[in-house]
Design a protein around this motif. Structure first.
Motif, PDB file in Angstrom:
ATOM      1  N   ILE A 180       0.847  -1.199   0.000  1.00  0.00           N
ATOM      2  CA  ILE A 180       0.000   0.000   0.000  1.00  0.00           C
ATOM      3  C   ILE A 180       0.884   1.252   0.000  1.00  0.00           C
ATOM      4  CG2 ILE A 180      -1.619   1.354   1.406  1.00  0.00           C
ATOM      5  CD1 ILE A 180      -2.891  -1.386   2.221  1.00  0.00           C
ATOM      6  N   ALA A 181       1.925   1.240   0.833  1.00  0.00           N
ATOM      7  CA  ALA A 181       2.840   2.392   0.844  1.00  0.00           C
ATOM      8  C   ALA A 181       3.488   2.555  -0.528  1.00  0.00           C
ATOM      9  CB  ALA A 181       3.921   2.190   1.923  1.00  0.00           C
ATOM     10  N   ALA A 182       3.938   1.449  -1.124  1.00  0.00           N
ATOM     11  CA  ALA A 182       4.592   1.507  -2.429  1.00  0.00           C
ATOM     12  C   ALA A 182       3.631   1.999  -3.500  1.00  0.00           C
ATOM     13  CB  ALA A 182       5.137   0.128  -2.803  1.00  0.00           C
ATOM     14  N   GLY A 183       2.402   1.485  -3.474  1.00  0.00           N
ATOM     15  CA  GLY A 183       1.413   1.897  -4.469  1.00  0.00           C
ATOM     16  C   GLY A 183       1.103   3.382  -4.380  1.00  0.00           C
ATOM     17  N   LEU A 184       0.953   3.895  -3.153  1.00  0.00           N
ATOM     18  CA  LEU A 184       0.682   5.330  -2.980  1.00  0.00           C
ATOM     19  C   LEU A 184       1.855   6.158  -3.487  1.00  0.00           C
ATOM     20  CD1 LEU A 184      -0.999   5.336   0.557  1.00  0.00           C
ATOM     21  CD2 LEU A 184      -2.099   5.913  -1.624  1.00  0.00           C
TER      22      LEU A 184
ATOM     23  N   GLY B 118       3.795   9.861  -6.939  1.00  0.00           N
ATOM     24  CA  GLY B 118       5.058  10.274  -7.548  1.00  0.00           C
ATOM     25  C   GLY B 118       4.977  10.403  -9.059  1.00  0.00           C
ATOM     26  N   THR B 119       4.383   9.397  -9.719  1.00  0.00           N
ATOM     27  CA  THR B 119       4.336   9.454 -11.187  1.00  0.00           C
ATOM     28  C   THR B 119       3.431  10.577 -11.666  1.00  0.00           C
ATOM     29  OG1 THR B 119       2.576   7.783 -11.227  1.00  0.00           O
ATOM     30  CG2 THR B 119       4.830   7.005 -11.542  1.00  0.00           C
ATOM     31  N   ARG B 120       2.398  10.907 -10.889  1.00  0.00           N
ATOM     32  CA  ARG B 120       1.501  11.991 -11.320  1.00  0.00           C
ATOM     33  C   ARG B 120       2.145  13.354 -11.088  1.00  0.00           C
ATOM     34  NH1 ARG B 120      -1.153  11.424 -15.104  1.00  0.00           N
ATOM     35  NH2 ARG B 120      -3.045  12.516 -14.552  1.00  0.00           N
ATOM     36  N   LEU B 121       2.841  13.516  -9.965  1.00  0.00           N
ATOM     37  CA  LEU B 121       3.551  14.789  -9.737  1.00  0.00           C
ATOM     38  C   LEU B 121       4.626  14.984 -10.805  1.00  0.00           C
ATOM     39  CD1 LEU B 121       4.159  14.981  -5.862  1.00  0.00           C
ATOM     40  CD2 LEU B 121       2.595  16.376  -7.234  1.00  0.00           C
TER      41      LEU B 121
ATOM     42  N   MET C  30      16.163   0.774  -1.990  1.00  0.00           N
ATOM     43  CA  MET C  30      16.513  -0.653  -1.987  1.00  0.00           C
ATOM     44  C   MET C  30      17.554  -0.923  -0.898  1.00  0.00           C
ATOM     45  SD  MET C  30      15.237  -2.883  -3.847  1.00  0.00           S
ATOM     46  CE  MET C  30      15.436  -4.575  -3.399  1.00  0.00           C
ATOM     47  N   PHE C  31      18.541  -0.048  -0.828  1.00  0.00           N
ATOM     48  CA  PHE C  31      19.599  -0.212   0.171  1.00  0.00           C
ATOM     49  C   PHE C  31      19.018  -0.092   1.580  1.00  0.00           C
ATOM     50  CE2 PHE C  31      22.932   1.696   2.880  1.00  0.00           C
ATOM     51  CZ  PHE C  31      23.830   0.642   2.860  1.00  0.00           C
ATOM     52  N   LEU C  32      18.198   0.949   1.782  1.00  0.00           N
ATOM     53  CA  LEU C  32      17.611   1.169   3.110  1.00  0.00           C
ATOM     54  C   LEU C  32      16.695   0.015   3.508  1.00  0.00           C
ATOM     55  CD1 LEU C  32      16.667   4.962   2.879  1.00  0.00           C
ATOM     56  CD2 LEU C  32      18.464   3.917   4.279  1.00  0.00           C
ATOM     57  N   ALA C  33      15.802  -0.371   2.599  1.00  0.00           N
ATOM     58  CA  ALA C  33      14.759  -1.336   2.960  1.00  0.00           C
ATOM     59  C   ALA C  33      15.291  -2.766   3.005  1.00  0.00           C
ATOM     60  CB  ALA C  33      13.595  -1.238   1.980  1.00  0.00           C
ATOM     61  N   ARG C  34      16.229  -3.108   2.130  1.00  0.00           N
ATOM     62  CA  ARG C  34      16.706  -4.488   2.108  1.00  0.00           C
ATOM     63  C   ARG C  34      17.909  -4.696   3.006  1.00  0.00           C
ATOM     64  NH1 ARG C  34      17.116  -7.656  -3.470  1.00  0.00           N
ATOM     65  NH2 ARG C  34      14.926  -8.013  -3.001  1.00  0.00           N
ATOM     66  N   HIS C  35      18.895  -3.813   2.885  1.00  0.00           N
ATOM     67  CA  HIS C  35      20.166  -4.086   3.577  1.00  0.00           C
ATOM     68  C   HIS C  35      20.223  -3.495   4.968  1.00  0.00           C
ATOM     69  CE1 HIS C  35      21.698  -6.013   0.025  1.00  0.00           C
ATOM     70  NE2 HIS C  35      21.321  -4.974  -0.693  1.00  0.00           N
TER      71      HIS C  35
ATOM     72  N   GLY D 162       8.917   4.121  -4.162  1.00  0.00           N
ATOM     73  CA  GLY D 162       7.836   3.141  -4.221  1.00  0.00           C
ATOM     74  C   GLY D 162       8.152   1.994  -5.172  1.00  0.00           C
ATOM     75  N   TRP D 163       8.817   2.327  -6.265  1.00  0.00           N
ATOM     76  CA  TRP D 163       9.218   1.332  -7.266  1.00  0.00           C
ATOM     77  C   TRP D 163      10.104   0.266  -6.606  1.00  0.00           C
ATOM     78  CZ3 TRP D 163      13.485   2.183 -11.440  1.00  0.00           C
ATOM     79  CH2 TRP D 163      13.339   1.269 -12.484  1.00  0.00           C
ATOM     80  N   ALA D 164      11.040   0.707  -5.765  1.00  0.00           N
ATOM     81  CA  ALA D 164      11.940  -0.229  -5.096  1.00  0.00           C
ATOM     82  C   ALA D 164      11.192  -1.075  -4.064  1.00  0.00           C
ATOM     83  CB  ALA D 164      13.073   0.541  -4.416  1.00  0.00           C
ATOM     84  N   LEU D 165      10.303  -0.433  -3.313  1.00  0.00           N
ATOM     85  CA  LEU D 165       9.597  -1.156  -2.239  1.00  0.00           C
ATOM     86  C   LEU D 165       8.794  -2.337  -2.776  1.00  0.00           C
ATOM     87  CD1 LEU D 165       8.146   1.534   0.216  1.00  0.00           C
ATOM     88  CD2 LEU D 165       9.890  -0.204   0.678  1.00  0.00           C
ATOM     89  N   ALA D 166       8.086  -2.121  -3.910  1.00  0.00           N
ATOM     90  CA  ALA D 166       7.229  -3.188  -4.430  1.00  0.00           C
ATOM     91  C   ALA D 166       7.860  -3.922  -5.610  1.00  0.00           C
ATOM     92  CB  ALA D 166       5.882  -2.606  -4.852  1.00  0.00           C
ATOM     93  N   GLY D 167       8.773  -3.285  -6.316  1.00  0.00           N
ATOM     94  CA  GLY D 167       9.308  -3.869  -7.545  1.00  0.00           C
ATOM     95  C   GLY D 167       8.376  -3.695  -8.732  1.00  0.00           C
ATOM     96  N   PHE D 168       7.380  -2.834  -8.571  1.00  0.00           N
ATOM     97  CA  PHE D 168       6.399  -2.574  -9.620  1.00  0.00           C
ATOM     98  C   PHE D 168       6.416  -1.113 -10.019  1.00  0.00           C
ATOM     99  CE2 PHE D 168       3.013  -6.076  -8.739  1.00  0.00           C
ATOM    100  CZ  PHE D 168       3.379  -6.772  -9.875  1.00  0.00           C
TER     101      PHE D 168
END
Lengths: 142, 143
Positions: free
Chosen positions: A85-89, A94-97, A132-137, B95-101
């Motif tokens: 949900i966070a990623a989708g928002l 982001g893409t619209r802005l 990616m670095f923050l969330a995964r590593h 957001g792209w990184a969090l979901a991969g979409f």
């Protein structure tokens, strides 16, 4: 060593580029996924709604027809709905802005040498790599 | 009618390309962004493959000025950067990184991506619907 995934990536990329070519040269439109769907859901693209819906119908209906050709297609999408949900928002806002995403700014913008497309692509790649670095590593979230 | 047929063909070919290229697999996309881990360069081949025909298409389109069905070729955007482009692209990348979409693959895989794919698309559409209100609230109107 060249891996098969890279070759399939290039072949699929050519198909994406040809789709964008078709939409530009025949319909006179930029093939940006976030713009096509975004202008539809926020009402600003009402005048061209039929064309947008036709594009989305093809985009949604064709891939499942090809899925049987593969041995198990898996999107490996997260099962953590909070993250999704966070990623989708973030992706939606982001893409619209920014007025575009990977297809509009990335494929259609870079190929036109559009300064905005190139800067947008550099920034979302940068933010993507950092997240990616923050969330995964560091966070171990994904 | 022709306009709708070609729009559906373009959408279908886009979706097929996203499937063939592996971009509907969120792990491949996250692998591309994971430069500090086990980096997967596939996305560079996808983007390169897509840009090649489009670079030729733009040359043809800019010369012709009008598309086959009579629509003018989209004008170049004012090249100046604005806060929306910068902030939006940074939010999108996160957001792209969090979901991969990103939007295209999320829509292309919605019929076979399970509940997770549906939840992502629902949140993305909600974000898109909310954006005009956010924009007028946080950024000054264009003068």
């Amino acid at each position: 060593m060249i891996e098969p995934d890279w070759i399939w990536g290039f072949v699929g990329g050519l198909m994406i580029g040809l789709a964008a070519t078709l939409y530009l040269l025949v319909n006179g439109r930029i093939m940006g996924a976030s713009g096509i769907v975004g202008d539809l859901v926020d009402g600003s693209g009402r005048a061209t709604a039929a064309e947008r819906l036709a594009f989305l119908a093809g985009l949604i209906a064709v891939p499942p027809l090809l899925v049987p050709l593969y041995r198990g297609v898996d999107t490996h999408v997260s099962s953590n709905f909070g993250v999704l949900i966070a990623a989708g928002l973030l992706v939606g806002i982001g893409t619209r802005l920014a007025n575009g995403c990977t297809s509009g700014h990335g494929v259609c913008g870079i190929s036109r040498l559009s300064p905005r497309g190139i800067v947008a692509t550099a920034l979302y790649l940068l933010a993507g790599g950092l997240m990616m670095f923050l969330a995964r590593h560091l966070g171990g979230m994904i | 009618m022709r306009r709708l047929i070609f729009a559906a063909l373009a959408g279908g070919l886009f979706g097929a390309g996203l499937l063939v290229s592996g971009m509907v697999d969120t792990l491949k996309v996250q692998g591309w962004l994971d430069v500090f881990g086990d980096w997967d360069p596939t996305l560079a081949f996808v983007l390169g493959g897509a840009i090649l025909p489009m670079a030729l298409a733009w040359r043809w389109a800019e010369r012709r000025k009008v598309a086959v069905l009579g629509t003018p070729v989209p004008a170049r955007h004012d090249p100046r950067l604005d806060s929306g482009l910068v902030i939006g692209s940074l939010l999108f990348g996160a957001g792209w990184a969090l979901a991969g979409f990103c939007p295209g693959p999320a829509l292309a895989s919605i019929t076979f991506g399970g509940w997770g794919g549906l939840v992502f698309v629902a949140a993305m559409l909600a974000g898109m619907v909310a954006t005009p209100a956010l924009r007028t609230r946080f950024t000054p109107a264009h003068t």
